[in-house]
Design an enzyme around this catalytic site. Structure first.
Site, mmCIF file in Angstrom:
data_model
loop_
_atom_site.group_PDB
_atom_site.id
_atom_site.type_symbol
_atom_site.label_atom_id
_atom_site.label_comp_id
_atom_site.label_asym_id
_atom_site.label_seq_id
_atom_site.Cartn_x
_atom_site.Cartn_y
_atom_site.Cartn_z
ATOM 1 N N GLY A 20 0.815 -1.217 0.000
ATOM 2 C CA GLY A 20 0.000 0.000 0.000
ATOM 3 C C GLY A 20 0.844 1.260 0.000
ATOM 4 O O GLY A 20 2.071 1.227 0.184
ATOM 5 N N ASP A 21 0.174 2.392 -0.298
ATOM 6 C CA ASP A 21 0.807 3.709 -0.279
ATOM 7 C C ASP A 21 1.953 3.834 -1.279
ATOM 8 O O ASP A 21 2.941 4.531 -1.031
ATOM 9 C CB ASP A 21 1.318 4.044 1.143
ATOM 10 C CG ASP A 21 0.204 3.964 2.173
ATOM 11 O OD1 ASP A 21 -0.935 4.337 1.821
ATOM 12 O OD2 ASP A 21 0.471 3.525 3.305
ATOM 13 N N ASN A 46 -10.388 2.757 4.237
ATOM 14 C CA ASN A 46 -9.035 2.404 4.718
ATOM 15 C C ASN A 46 -7.980 2.970 3.771
ATOM 16 O O ASN A 46 -6.830 3.159 4.147
ATOM 17 C CB ASN A 46 -8.870 0.880 4.866
ATOM 18 C CG ASN A 46 -9.234 0.098 3.604
ATOM 19 O OD1 ASN A 46 -9.765 0.642 2.642
ATOM 20 N ND2 ASN A 46 -8.960 -1.192 3.623
ATOM 21 N N HIS A 49 -5.392 8.089 -0.633
ATOM 22 C CA HIS A 49 -4.671 8.383 -1.875
ATOM 23 C C HIS A 49 -4.412 9.883 -1.954
ATOM 24 O O HIS A 49 -5.345 10.679 -1.979
ATOM 25 C CB HIS A 49 -5.488 7.909 -3.083
ATOM 26 C CG HIS A 49 -5.693 6.417 -3.100
ATOM 27 N ND1 HIS A 49 -6.431 5.769 -4.041
ATOM 28 C CD2 HIS A 49 -5.233 5.448 -2.271
ATOM 29 C CE1 HIS A 49 -6.424 4.475 -3.796
ATOM 30 N NE2 HIS A 49 -5.702 4.256 -2.712
ATOM 31 N N THR A 50 -3.146 10.232 -1.984
ATOM 32 C CA THR A 50 -2.776 11.651 -1.991
ATOM 33 C C THR A 50 -2.467 12.099 -3.409
ATOM 34 O O THR A 50 -1.703 11.442 -4.112
ATOM 35 C CB THR A 50 -1.518 11.878 -1.129
ATOM 36 O OG1 THR A 50 -1.664 11.123 0.068
ATOM 37 C CG2 THR A 50 -1.310 13.340 -0.816
ATOM 38 N N THR A 319 -4.320 8.028 5.960
ATOM 39 C CA THR A 319 -5.595 7.763 6.624
ATOM 40 C C THR A 319 -5.471 7.852 8.137
ATOM 41 O O THR A 319 -6.311 8.452 8.801
ATOM 42 C CB THR A 319 -6.110 6.363 6.202
ATOM 43 O OG1 THR A 319 -6.282 6.373 4.789
ATOM 44 C CG2 THR A 319 -7.443 6.025 6.862
ATOM 45 N N ARG A 324 4.980 4.974 8.823
ATOM 46 C CA ARG A 324 5.068 3.728 8.063
ATOM 47 C C ARG A 324 6.404 3.053 8.339
ATOM 48 O O ARG A 324 7.428 3.719 8.467
ATOM 49 C CB ARG A 324 4.933 4.014 6.567
ATOM 50 C CG ARG A 324 3.572 4.589 6.199
ATOM 51 C CD ARG A 324 3.519 5.009 4.737
ATOM 52 N NE ARG A 324 2.235 5.616 4.398
ATOM 53 C CZ ARG A 324 2.064 6.568 3.488
ATOM 54 N NH1 ARG A 324 3.106 7.049 2.830
ATOM 55 N NH2 ARG A 324 0.876 7.053 3.235
ATOM 56 N N ASP A 352 12.876 9.743 -6.127
ATOM 57 C CA ASP A 352 13.675 10.860 -5.610
ATOM 58 C C ASP A 352 14.128 10.627 -4.168
ATOM 59 O O ASP A 352 15.179 11.119 -3.749
ATOM 60 C CB ASP A 352 12.868 12.165 -5.695
ATOM 61 C CG ASP A 352 11.471 12.024 -5.103
ATOM 62 O OD1 ASP A 352 10.731 11.115 -5.539
ATOM 63 O OD2 ASP A 352 11.124 12.803 -4.192
#
Ligand code: GDP
Ligand code: IMO
Ligand code: MG
Length: 448
Positions: A20-21, A46, A49-50, A319, A324, A352
């Site tokens: 995820g992410d 859950n 998304h940015t 969220t 993380r 990056d």
């Protein structure tokens, strides 16, 4: 865009290849311009998304990221579990920022299941219970969920007799009748889990959810026919995955997974669009690995290096805000997800973040407890907990000077890192993310 309006290869799926992410929201936003309809097929609130557009940051949980493009249609498919209060909140937040959200550009499946308030209580209570009865981090059977009620809502979907679907919110007598039965049973179940709640009140809940149904009625419909009608007109569909392949209920690191098929395998069931339409599947992978919540993570870095990746990548949950867990790229895991999702190409995001390291490690195999090694992933928590990563070491590169453009402009060591990934996974890297903004993407046309 090549091909005729009816060419089925025009449809694209975007799926996460790790835990995820991976930056799915950003890539969906980049690809939205090429598509007509953007569809979520799994998960619920859950997901986080940015998307960053012209310096403005949007965090989407239930609504597909395509909503930021005014002329596109978005669909929340039948495979999603919808918390209607969260959905209304998200719509309001978008509108407050000038984003157009109506029953024309946002559709919600009448078959999608509803996340009710008790699902969130059950989720939290089960997590607390498991954390209390199982000791230690590694041994804990608490999953580290987002506590958004996802597991309990999908449990009810499978159990059937205690489920509520979006269409039920539009049928007050039926909803009230169901609530009478469900509230009685659910109160007893919450008490058994140690939740000290007053008996759930079917009348008050009926009033609340009938009002929500009225508010959401313009958005709710048969999205399966709507999607097929759109495809028949020649529209192209973009499927937006939530969560990721290694969190897939059937194929992830069970039981430390989410409760839906979040790999591309969930698309047909979660939208009603047959799998033969999925000829372009873009797997999104970070240039390293992250994970939120519990579960095995062979390449995790609990040292200063992990901290450096977390700070450079701003690796805090969209969220829940949780930090993380960070680690080196695990190519065994990514290769497995590419296979499982039928990925035809990859987008390598957050590239990056890896600049400025002296050297980088990539996991290419696992050492097993019996001393042998494997290059196959182990989609089971207990199996995966006991492996040791086998690493290759690659030289690092300095901060890049390019803001967008050509992969050939990257430092030779950076190019070598990407080449190594391509060699391992056997499909091309179509895009490279070098920043959160939609413009900070090296795309296929520019890749040498
Ligand atoms: P998703 O759940 O897969 O959509 O990913 P999230 O939005 O939860 O997390 C990805 C984070 O990385 C977000 O904060 C994005 O804005 C950011 N991001 C995406 N792509 C890139 C990239 O190429 N470079 C950097 N530095 N950030 C990125
Ligand atoms: P996006 O779409 C990262 C993880 C949770 C937990 C496990 C189960 O933003 O990539 P759940 O609440 O689904 O029952 O939690 O799955 N998880 C995610 N981790 N990104 C996500 O979504 C996730 N969705 C669920 O942290 O470990
Ligand atoms: Mg996310």
């Amino acid at each position: 865009m090549t091909g005729s309006k009816r060419d089925i290869s025009r449809h694209t799926a975007v799926v996460g290849l790790q835990w995820g992410d991976e930056g799915k929201g950003k890539i969906v936003d980049v690809l939205t311009a090429q598509h007509d309809v953007i569809v979520r097929y799994n998960g619920g609130a859950n997901a986080g998304h940015t998307v960053v557009v012209d310096g403005k940051k949007y965090a989407l949980h239930l609504i597909p990221s395509g909503i930021l493009n005014a002329d596109k249609r978005c669909i929340i498919g039948n495979g999603v579990v919808v918390d209607p209060e969260k959905l209304i909140e998200e719509m309001d937040q978008l509108r407050a920022r000038g984003i157009h959200v109506t029953g024309k550009n946002l559709r919600v499946s009448d078959r999608a299941h509803v996340v009710m308030p008790w699902h969130k209580e059950q989720d939290a209570a089960l997590e607390e219970y498991m954390a209390a009865v199982t000791a230690g981090d590694r041994g804990s059977l608490a999953i580290g969920t987002t506590r958004r009620g996802i597991g309990p809502a999908y449990s009810d979907k499978v159990r059937r007799s205690t489920a509520i679907r979006m269409r039920d919110l539009l049928d007050p007598p039926y909803l009230r009748e169901r609530l009478q039965v469900i509230c009685k049973l659910r109160t007893a179940e919450l008490h058994a889990l140690g939740v000290n709640t007053d008996p759930l009140d079917p009348v008050a809940l009926g009033d609340r959810y009938i009002a929500i149904g009225k508010q959401l009625a313009p958005y709710i419909g048969d999205t399966v026919y709507e999607l097929h009608d759109a495809m028949a007109r020649g529209d192209s569909i973009l499927f937006e995955g939530a969560n990721a392949a290694l969190l897939d209920i059937d194929h992830g690191t069970y039981p430390y997974v989410t409760s839906s098929n979040c790999s591309s395998l969930g698309i047909p069931a979660g939208t009603g669009v047959p799998g033969r339409h999925l000829t372009r599947v873009i797997g999104i992978m970070k240039a390293y690995s992250t994970r939120v919540g519990g579960g095995p993570f062979p390449t995790e870095l609990t040292c200063e290096l992990g901290h450096k990746i977390r700070e450079r990548g701003r690796e805090y949950g969209t969220t829940t805000g949780r930090p993380r867990r960070c680690g080196w790229l695990d190519l065994v895991a990514v290769r497995y997800s590419v296979m499982l999702c039928g990925a035809t190409s990859v987008a390598c995001s957050l590239f990056d973040v890896l600049a400025g390291f002296e050297e980088l490690k990539i996991c290419v195999g696992y050492r097993l407890p019996n001393g042998s090694s494997t290059d196959r992933f182990i989609p089971d928590a207990r199996g995966l907990e006991n492996v040791q990563p086998i690493y290759e070491t690659l030289p690092g590169w300095p901060e890049p000077e390019i803001a967008a453009g050509n992969r050939a402009d990257l430092h030779p060591n950076a190019r070598a890192y990407l080449d190594r990934i391509e060699a391992a996974i056997g499909i091309p890297i179509e895009m490279v993310g070098i920043g959160p903004d939609r413009k900070q993407t090296l795309v296929a046309e520019c890749v040498s």
